[in-house]
Every structure is written in structure tokens, then in C-alpha cells.
Scaffold this active site. Structure first.
Site, PDB file in Angstrom:
ATOM      1  N   LEU A  19     -21.338   0.088  -1.049  1.00 30.18           N
ATOM      2  CA  LEU A  19     -22.610  -0.424   0.089  1.00 30.18           C
ATOM      3  C   LEU A  19     -22.845   0.869   0.784  1.00 30.18           C
ATOM      4  CD1 LEU A  19     -21.834  -4.453   1.529  1.00 30.18           C
ATOM      5  CD2 LEU A  19     -23.542  -2.915  -0.601  1.00 30.18           C
ATOM      6  N   TYR A  60       0.931  -1.454   0.118  1.00 34.42           N
ATOM      7  CA  TYR A  60       0.370   0.213   0.292  1.00 34.42           C
ATOM      8  C   TYR A  60       0.815   1.261  -0.088  1.00 34.42           C
ATOM      9  CZ  TYR A  60      -3.785  -3.121   1.734  1.00 34.42           C
ATOM     10  OH  TYR A  60      -4.476  -3.786   1.406  1.00 34.42           O
ATOM     11  N   GLY A  62     -23.696   3.589  -0.749  1.00 36.48           N
ATOM     12  CA  GLY A  62     -24.832   4.112  -1.172  1.00 36.48           C
ATOM     13  C   GLY A  62     -24.871   5.361  -2.227  1.00 36.48           C
ATOM     14  N   LYS A  63     -23.501   5.459  -2.220  1.00 35.90           N
ATOM     15  CA  LYS A  63     -23.254   6.982  -2.610  1.00 35.90           C
ATOM     16  C   LYS A  63     -22.989   6.611  -4.517  1.00 35.90           C
ATOM     17  CE  LYS A  63     -18.036   6.724  -1.713  1.00 35.90           C
ATOM     18  NZ  LYS A  63     -16.812   7.257  -1.239  1.00 35.90           N
ATOM     19  N   LEU A 104     -17.222  -2.729   2.101  1.00 31.07           N
ATOM     20  CA  LEU A 104     -18.301  -2.072   1.622  1.00 31.07           C
ATOM     21  C   LEU A 104     -18.088  -1.836   0.558  1.00 31.07           C
ATOM     22  CD1 LEU A 104     -17.835   1.193   4.526  1.00 31.07           C
ATOM     23  CD2 LEU A 104     -19.982  -0.538   4.659  1.00 31.07           C
ATOM     24  N   GLY A 164     -17.100   1.106  -1.166  1.00 33.03           N
ATOM     25  CA  GLY A 164     -17.689   1.702  -0.955  1.00 33.03           C
ATOM     26  C   GLY A 164     -19.613   1.617  -1.611  1.00 33.03           C
TER      27      GLY A 164
END
Length: 319
Positions: free
Chosen positions: A218, A53, A220-221, A213, A216
């Protein structure tokens, strides 16, 4: 805060793991420090990173996330407040890849330097390495454990067959075994349940899923292709932008409204309620985002809500 065991390692962690993949990438150092401060102040203790990373970002070489965490440890004196997980095995360039003993030894020393610590609590094989016999890899980890540089080991991105083989090799040769698995697991990605979950539950392994998620989705964005266009996670999110994916968001919205929660909190609470799960991994690029994630650790979904979420993802949500 409730804690859960990581397999038979003796490590005990909170039910939410902070993903540090964004540190030094989409979260600068000041923001990363603030997120880490808030995380431990909330009584949480599990942080996951990797040597690679954020090598994927232009101008990055890998190690940026570990280095940020190391500087935070040095500035705050917080090393003993954190169960620290990192990984080895992904391509770091110049032939530095895989799980050969020399590579593991070299990578561990580099991670310890960047992290400014004398030990890694959970050292994970980031990906399977078919070119290296599993016994050689496990013996390399054994040496690190005997030296006090690593406390326990785990695996990520292993097939069920290869994970089962690794466990058998460890038992037969009297070597340290992988105490946890880190799979891609979320409401949107449930492939883990078919073959890997039975292995983990039978062996008593911890499970700390990543992309909890769904990059991202999940939260909702992302509710259209346009909403994901140009975002850092566009390539990972696009596969969920399907009729079943949008239907899942509708169920998440409804369950969230019923429980005074957000879709992200519901998605994480669903994972935490799954049998055999130690902690989902989720990352945040702001303290406000982190506070939302922290709320999931105390959200308890009733059986009917879990059943509705299960039904919405039956058969998968991808096209």
C-alpha cells in the site's frame, strides 16, 4: 498527540504503533536507534515487538528486535516514554512454543532480560494454542500481572470463536482478559471486519492491526511482479499484484494527491478512521520512512474519500 485507550487496560497510546519487527533485521542498530529517537520526539509512544523477531532471518535465533530496544532503553533512558508491547507463543526452537504456563513464564523472563526492563506494558499471545486450556494460559498471565511484570494482556491471530471463548473464560473464572486484538488488517486485507470486529466492539477491546500497509504494497512501491522480485517481502506482496490490487493503488494515488499526502499515509489514515481501531502498526527502515508514517497520525480523510477506498476493496483484491 491524540491518544486512545487499549481496551479497559488503563493504557493510553498514540494512534500509530511502531512495528519493531525490522530492528536487528532490515534495520541495523544505529538506524533502529535513530528511528526510535525520532518516534518519541514526535510525541508518539507505542512500540510493538515479539520474542520471535527476527528468527526467520538466516543466522538469527529470535530476540534480536527486543535486544535492540533494550539497548536503546539503556542508552537513552527512555523506558517511561514508551508503552511497550511484546508477544509470546511462536516457535522459538527446541520445543519453546505455545502458551503453556511454564512457557509463558520462561518467555517473559527472557523478554524482560533482552528488553532491559522490569515490566511489559502489553503482553500478547502471538498465536492461539489449542493444546493448552485457555484458563491455564490466563492464569499464567495473572501471575505475571500480580508480580508486576506485565500490566495488560492481548491476543493476536485468534479466530472470533476462540477470542470469544477466552473472554468468557476470563469472566467466569475472574481472570485477566485479553484487552486487545492484533489482527492482519489493512485496505488489502479486510477479513477482520466479518467476525472479529463485532467481537472486539462488543467487548470494548482495543485493535492494533499488523501488516497495516500490506507488507509494503500500500505504499505503492510494488506495481508489478518485477518490482517485488527479490525483495524481503516478495512472498507476502505477490498475492496483491492483481488487477483489483492495482486499481486500489490508483484510488490511493488519487486520494493522496487530493490531500497532499502519500499513499501510505492515506492507507494508515483509513485504518485510524475505522470504528474501534486503537492504532495500526507500521514499521520503517529509515527515519525518512518513519517521517512519512508519522504524517498519517494527523491526516483526516473526508467521508467521500473513505467511501471510495471502501468501494475499491469491496470483495477483496486478491486473485
Amino acid at each position: 498527540m491524540e491518544t486512545r485507550p487499549v481496551g479497559r487496560s488503563g493504557l493510553s497510546v498514540a494512534p500509530l504503533c511502531l512495528g519493531a519487527n525490522v530492528f536487528g533485521w532490515t534495520a541495523d542498530e544505529t538506524t533502529s536507534f535513530a528511528i526510535l529517537d525520532r518516534f518519541v520526539d514526535a510525541g508518539l509512544n507505542f512500540v510493538d515487538t515479539a520474542d520471535v523477531y527476527s528468527r526467520w532471518a538466516p543466522g538469527h535465533a529470535g530476540g534480536e528486535s527486543e535486544a535492540v530496544i533494550g539497548r536503546w532503553f539503556a542508552a537513552r533512558g527512555t523506558r517511561d516514554k514508551v508503552v511497550l508491547a511484546t508477544k509470546v507463543g511462536m516457535d522459538m526452537g527446541e520445543g519453546r512454543t505455545g502458551l503453556a504456563p511454564a512457557r509463558i513464564a520462561e518467555a517473559c523472563e527472557a523478554s524482560l532480560r533482552r528488553l532491559r526492563t522490569d515490566r511489559i506494558d502489553l503482553y500478547q499471545s502471538h498465536a492461539d494454542d489449542a493444546a493448552t486450556p485457555q484458563e491455564e494460559t490466563l492464569r499464567a498471565y495473572e501471575r505475571l500481572i500480580q508480580a508486576g511484570k506485565v500490566r495488560a494482556i492481548g491476543a493476536s491471530n485468534f479466530s472470533a470463536a476462540r477470542l470469544r471463548e477466552a473472554l468468557a473464560v476470563a469472566e467466569r473464572a475472574g481472570l485477566p482478559r485479553y484487552e486487545c486484538l492484533q489482527p492482519d488488517y489493512s485496505l488489502a486485507e479486510r477479513g477482520y471486519e466479518a467476525e472479529l470486529e463485532p467481537v472486539c466492539r462488543e467487548a470494548g477491546l482495543g485493535v492494533i492491526g499488523y501488516f497495516s500497509l500490506a507488507a509494503g504494497f500500500l505504499t505503492g512501491k510494488y506495481r508489478s511482479a518485477e518490482s517485488a522480485a527479490g525483495r524481503a517481502r516478495e512472498n507476502r506482496v505477490s498475492k496483491y499484484l492483481t488487477p483489483k490490487g492495482f486499481a486500489l493503488l490508483g484510488v490511493l494515488d488519487a486520494v493522496a494527491a487530493e490531500h497532499g499526502a502519500s499513499p501510505a499515509q492515506v492507507a494508515l489514515a483509513w485504518i485510524m478512521a475505522r470504528p474501534g481501531i486503537t492504532a495500526p502498526i507500521a514499521s520503517a527502515t529509515s527515519v525518512a520512512q518513519l517521517d512519512e508514517l508519522i504524517g498519517a497520525a494527523t491526516l483526516r480523510l473526508p467521508p467521500d474519500a473513505i467511501a471510495r477506498l471502501d468501494a475499491a476493496t469491496a470483495g477483496g483484491i486478491q486473485a
